[in-house]
Every structure is written in structure tokens, then in C-alpha cells.
Design a protein around this motif. Sequence first.
Motif, PDB file in Angstrom:
ATOM      1  N   UNK A   1       1.028  -1.484  -0.246  1.00 51.73           N
ATOM      2  CA  UNK A   1       0.050   0.292   0.257  1.00 51.73           C
ATOM      3  C   UNK A   1       0.800   1.390   0.546  1.00 51.73           C
ATOM      4  N   UNK A   2       0.764   2.765  -1.132  1.00 51.26           N
ATOM      5  CA  UNK A   2       1.439   3.129  -0.631  1.00 51.26           C
ATOM      6  C   UNK A   2       1.373   3.896   0.554  1.00 51.26           C
ATOM      7  N   UNK A   3       2.108   4.688   0.723  1.00 48.72           N
ATOM      8  CA  UNK A   3       2.836   4.601   2.488  1.00 48.72           C
ATOM      9  C   UNK A   3       2.138   6.242   2.137  1.00 48.72           C
ATOM     10  N   UNK A   4       1.744   6.892   1.499  1.00 47.31           N
ATOM     11  CA  UNK A   4       1.036   7.760   2.116  1.00 47.31           C
ATOM     12  C   UNK A   4      -0.245   7.757   1.990  1.00 47.31           C
ATOM     13  N   UNK A   5      -0.953   6.802   2.640  1.00 45.21           N
ATOM     14  CA  UNK A   5      -2.306   6.350   3.540  1.00 45.21           C
ATOM     15  C   UNK A   5      -2.189   6.782   4.608  1.00 45.21           C
ATOM     16  N   UNK A   6      -3.028   7.590   5.253  1.00 45.73           N
ATOM     17  CA  UNK A   6      -3.372   7.451   6.801  1.00 45.73           C
ATOM     18  C   UNK A   6      -3.710   6.604   7.253  1.00 45.73           C
ATOM     19  N   UNK A   7      -4.556   5.412   6.760  1.00 48.98           N
ATOM     20  CA  UNK A   7      -5.276   4.506   7.400  1.00 48.98           C
ATOM     21  C   UNK A   7      -5.067   3.091   6.470  1.00 48.98           C
ATOM     22  N   UNK A   8      -4.743   2.373   6.362  1.00 49.94           N
ATOM     23  CA  UNK A   8      -4.974   0.477   5.894  1.00 49.94           C
ATOM     24  C   UNK A   8      -5.923   0.220   6.465  1.00 49.94           C
ATOM     25  N   UNK A   9      -7.473  -0.398   6.053  1.00 49.09           N
ATOM     26  CA  UNK A   9      -7.953  -1.142   7.293  1.00 49.09           C
ATOM     27  C   UNK A   9      -8.209  -2.274   6.438  1.00 49.09           C
ATOM     28  N   UNK A  10      -7.403  -3.573   7.169  1.00 45.69           N
ATOM     29  CA  UNK A  10      -7.587  -4.486   6.773  1.00 45.69           C
ATOM     30  C   UNK A  10      -9.550  -5.199   7.390  1.00 45.69           C
ATOM     31  N   UNK A  11     -10.257  -5.728   6.101  1.00 43.05           N
ATOM     32  CA  UNK A  11     -10.809  -6.789   6.905  1.00 43.05           C
ATOM     33  C   UNK A  11     -11.036  -7.399   7.380  1.00 43.05           C
ATOM     34  N   UNK A  12     -10.131  -8.451   7.437  1.00 38.45           N
ATOM     35  CA  UNK A  12      -9.876  -9.104   8.738  1.00 38.45           C
ATOM     36  C   UNK A  12      -8.972  -9.053   9.567  1.00 38.45           C
ATOM     37  N   UNK A  13      -8.993 -10.005  10.318  1.00 37.05           N
ATOM     38  CA  UNK A  13      -7.260  -9.994  11.418  1.00 37.05           C
ATOM     39  C   UNK A  13      -6.629 -10.768  11.244  1.00 37.05           C
ATOM     40  N   UNK A  14      -4.968  -9.904  10.887  1.00 38.95           N
ATOM     41  CA  UNK A  14      -4.054 -11.134  10.353  1.00 38.95           C
ATOM     42  C   UNK A  14      -3.389 -11.903  11.016  1.00 38.95           C
ATOM     43  N   UNK A  15      -3.792 -11.417  12.499  1.00 40.47           N
ATOM     44  CA  UNK A  15      -3.253 -12.806  13.153  1.00 40.47           C
ATOM     45  C   UNK A  15      -4.050 -13.108  13.519  1.00 40.47           C
ATOM     46  N   UNK A  16      -5.184 -13.651  13.046  1.00 45.17           N
ATOM     47  CA  UNK A  16      -5.727 -14.373  13.233  1.00 45.17           C
ATOM     48  C   UNK A  16      -6.818 -14.398  14.826  1.00 45.17           C
ATOM     49  N   UNK A  17      -7.154 -14.100  15.419  1.00 37.97           N
ATOM     50  CA  UNK A  17      -7.319 -13.246  16.713  1.00 37.97           C
ATOM     51  C   UNK A  17      -9.030 -13.850  16.821  1.00 37.97           C
ATOM     52  N   UNK A  18      -9.418 -12.964  15.576  1.00 37.17           N
ATOM     53  CA  UNK A  18     -11.021 -13.004  15.715  1.00 37.17           C
ATOM     54  C   UNK A  18     -11.444 -11.905  14.542  1.00 37.17           C
ATOM     55  N   UNK A  19     -12.673 -11.662  14.044  1.00 37.39           N
ATOM     56  CA  UNK A  19     -12.835 -10.743  13.756  1.00 37.39           C
ATOM     57  C   UNK A  19     -12.167  -9.449  13.147  1.00 37.39           C
ATOM     58  N   UNK A  20     -12.322  -8.859  12.277  1.00 30.16           N
ATOM     59  CA  UNK A  20     -11.492  -7.261  12.277  1.00 30.16           C
ATOM     60  C   UNK A  20     -12.621  -6.602  13.033  1.00 30.16           C
ATOM     61  N   UNK A  21     -11.867  -5.401  14.054  1.00 31.22           N
ATOM     62  CA  UNK A  21     -12.698  -4.330  13.765  1.00 31.22           C
ATOM     63  C   UNK A  21     -12.431  -3.564  13.129  1.00 31.22           C
ATOM     64  N   UNK A  22     -12.960  -2.267  12.840  1.00 31.32           N
ATOM     65  CA  UNK A  22     -12.598  -1.159  12.832  1.00 31.32           C
ATOM     66  C   UNK A  22     -14.279  -0.035  12.843  1.00 31.32           C
ATOM     67  N   UNK A  23     -13.377   0.468  13.758  1.00 32.35           N
ATOM     68  CA  UNK A  23     -14.485   2.737  13.889  1.00 32.35           C
ATOM     69  C   UNK A  23     -13.848   3.384  13.948  1.00 32.35           C
ATOM     70  N   UNK A  24     -13.791   3.572  12.514  1.00 31.93           N
ATOM     71  CA  UNK A  24     -12.689   5.200  12.511  1.00 31.93           C
ATOM     72  C   UNK A  24     -13.311   6.549  11.874  1.00 31.93           C
ATOM     73  N   UNK A  25     -13.339   7.815  12.506  1.00 37.10           N
ATOM     74  CA  UNK A  25     -13.785   9.187  12.239  1.00 37.10           C
ATOM     75  C   UNK A  25     -12.256  10.098  11.523  1.00 37.10           C
ATOM     76  N   UNK A  26     -13.063  10.429  10.425  1.00 32.91           N
ATOM     77  CA  UNK A  26     -11.514  10.973   9.550  1.00 32.91           C
ATOM     78  C   UNK A  26     -12.162  12.136   9.295  1.00 32.91           C
ATOM     79  N   UNK A  27     -12.234  13.446  10.086  1.00 33.43           N
ATOM     80  CA  UNK A  27     -13.419  14.595   9.063  1.00 33.43           C
ATOM     81  C   UNK A  27     -14.768  14.544   9.012  1.00 33.43           C
ATOM     82  N   UNK A  28     -14.850  14.238   7.665  1.00 33.17           N
ATOM     83  CA  UNK A  28     -16.782  14.392   7.967  1.00 33.17           C
ATOM     84  C   UNK A  28     -17.520  13.054   7.785  1.00 33.17           C
ATOM     85  N   UNK A  29     -16.139  11.104   8.025  1.00 38.03           N
ATOM     86  CA  UNK A  29     -16.225  10.849   7.494  1.00 38.03           C
ATOM     87  C   UNK A  29     -16.399   9.936   8.613  1.00 38.03           C
ATOM     88  N   UNK A  30     -16.948   8.762   8.574  1.00 39.21           N
ATOM     89  CA  UNK A  30     -17.025   7.584   9.612  1.00 39.21           C
ATOM     90  C   UNK A  30     -16.895   6.185   8.637  1.00 39.21           C
TER      91      UNK A  30
END
Length: 273
Positions: free
Chosen positions: A110-139
Motif C-alpha cells: 500500500x502507498x505509504x502516504x495512506x493515513x489509514x489502511x483497514x484490512x477486513x480480516x484480522x491478520x493475526x487470526x485472533x477473530x473478526x476485524x474491528x474498525x470504527x474510524x472517524x476522519x473529518x466528515x467520514x466515519x
Amino acid sequence: MTKSKPLVRLTLALAGLAAAACLQPASPALAQSDEPGCRPDMAALRLPIQRANLAKDEVRLTFAGHATFLIETPGGVKVATDYNDYVRPQVTPDIATMNKAHSTHNSRNPDPAIKQVLPGWDPTGAGPAKHDVTMGDLRVRNVPTNIRSYSGSTDFDGNSIFVFEIGELCIAHLGHLHHPLEPGHLRALGRVDVVLFPVDGSYTLDQEGMLDVLKSLQARVMIPMHFFGGGTLNRFLARSQDLWPVERREQPVITVTKAGLPAKPTVIVLPGN
């Protein structure tokens, strides 16, 4: 007309670059089958993008191809869905969402300039991915779903439906959805105004199953993605034509507002694959 030698050299060089990109090996941990990956027509969809300012209630979606959309908010936040190393928007997003199923849905670089990279799975295999990110006017938040593994068994929580909340608009990207949505998924999603959904019918959920998903979501705008040529898309549209009206757009860009949503659920087809 005979090409000049410099032009011939340039043409061959570009062809070589395109071929090299297509021959990159997929990561064994992420690519799970022979889903079509880098193809010339997919690469050709990397269109130059010229941006105008958005009104405070407008959201712009640009279909880059396959399962990748660029979502832009009035405040200038940019998101790329199912960000990968083959099909990318021409601008660097602030947020990139990814899914696990195949290498055309995630990036090893991924481009290192990306501020947030959100994988839709947990790469560690510990369970489901959990994301809830707010940036500016976007959640951005996610609702985990399952996928099929290499062996055909279930890879629990291997995919995420990403939900983008911008003002009063709610946009859901179904990712590489493999199964019908259960009541728990629908409760977690909440109201969906715009849904971006796969229609290939084989690598993801079959087309009849996808119709049931769309019926349950009741989004006013439904934009198909993840189709391999017009034949696949047209088969889906033939199945859905008695359910919803279809609008075909000439450009891969659409601007939506809450007030401007169709009165009834409508399938809007953007050019791409």
C-alpha cells in the motif's frame, strides 16, 4: 503508416510494463483461487481524475474497476475500497479498505502516504476485524462476514462489509461476500442508502442469493461491481429487471446526495468491470 523506431520502442516498453504487473505472484496467504486478476482492460480503467469541489451534502463515487471505488466526501476525505496492487484510483486515498479473498482485493504494497489502511480480516487470526474510524466528515466501520477457504471450508470473518457514513448518507461496500446476510448482519449494517455489490455469481455469492441480499437491504441506489465482462453483468440485470429500474451511465463517476436519492430502489450501472 509505419511507426517510427522511437514510437515502436515506447510501445514495446509499455507493453512490457503491463505484462510484468500481471505476472506478479499473488501472496499465498491472501489469494485463495484463480479469480481473474490483473487484466489489460482492468489496468486501462486507471483514468485521470479531475476534481471539483463538492457541496456540503454531496458524495462522489468513482468506479476504478473490479471492486475498487474512490469515495470522496464534501470535506475532502478520500477512500479507496478493496485497495489492491492491480486496480487503483489515480489519487492517493486517505483511507484504504481491503479484503482477504484474493489478491485483487488487497495490497502487499500500500502507498505509504495512506493515513489509514483497514484490512477486513484480522491478520493475526485472533477473530473478526474491528474498525470504527472517524476522519473529518467520514466515519468508516465494518461488519464481518465469512468466506470460503482454499479447501472449501469456511474461513470465519475473512471478509468485511465496510460502511461509510458521510453526513446523512450511508454507503455499504459488500466486498467479497460469499453468503446471504443474516438478521445480525442487517442489524449491524443499519439503514443503507447506497450499496456496492458483486455480481459475478461464482467467486462471490450466486446471483439469486445476491438478489435476496439487495431485497433485504432496500438501498435506494445499487451499483454492481466485480463482473468479468458484459455477459456476467447482463445475466444479473436480466434477473433483476422485473424488480428494479436500471440506469446505465456513460461515465464511471456518480455524485449522490441524500435528498437526490431515487424515490424507489434503482440499479445504476457504471462502466468498468
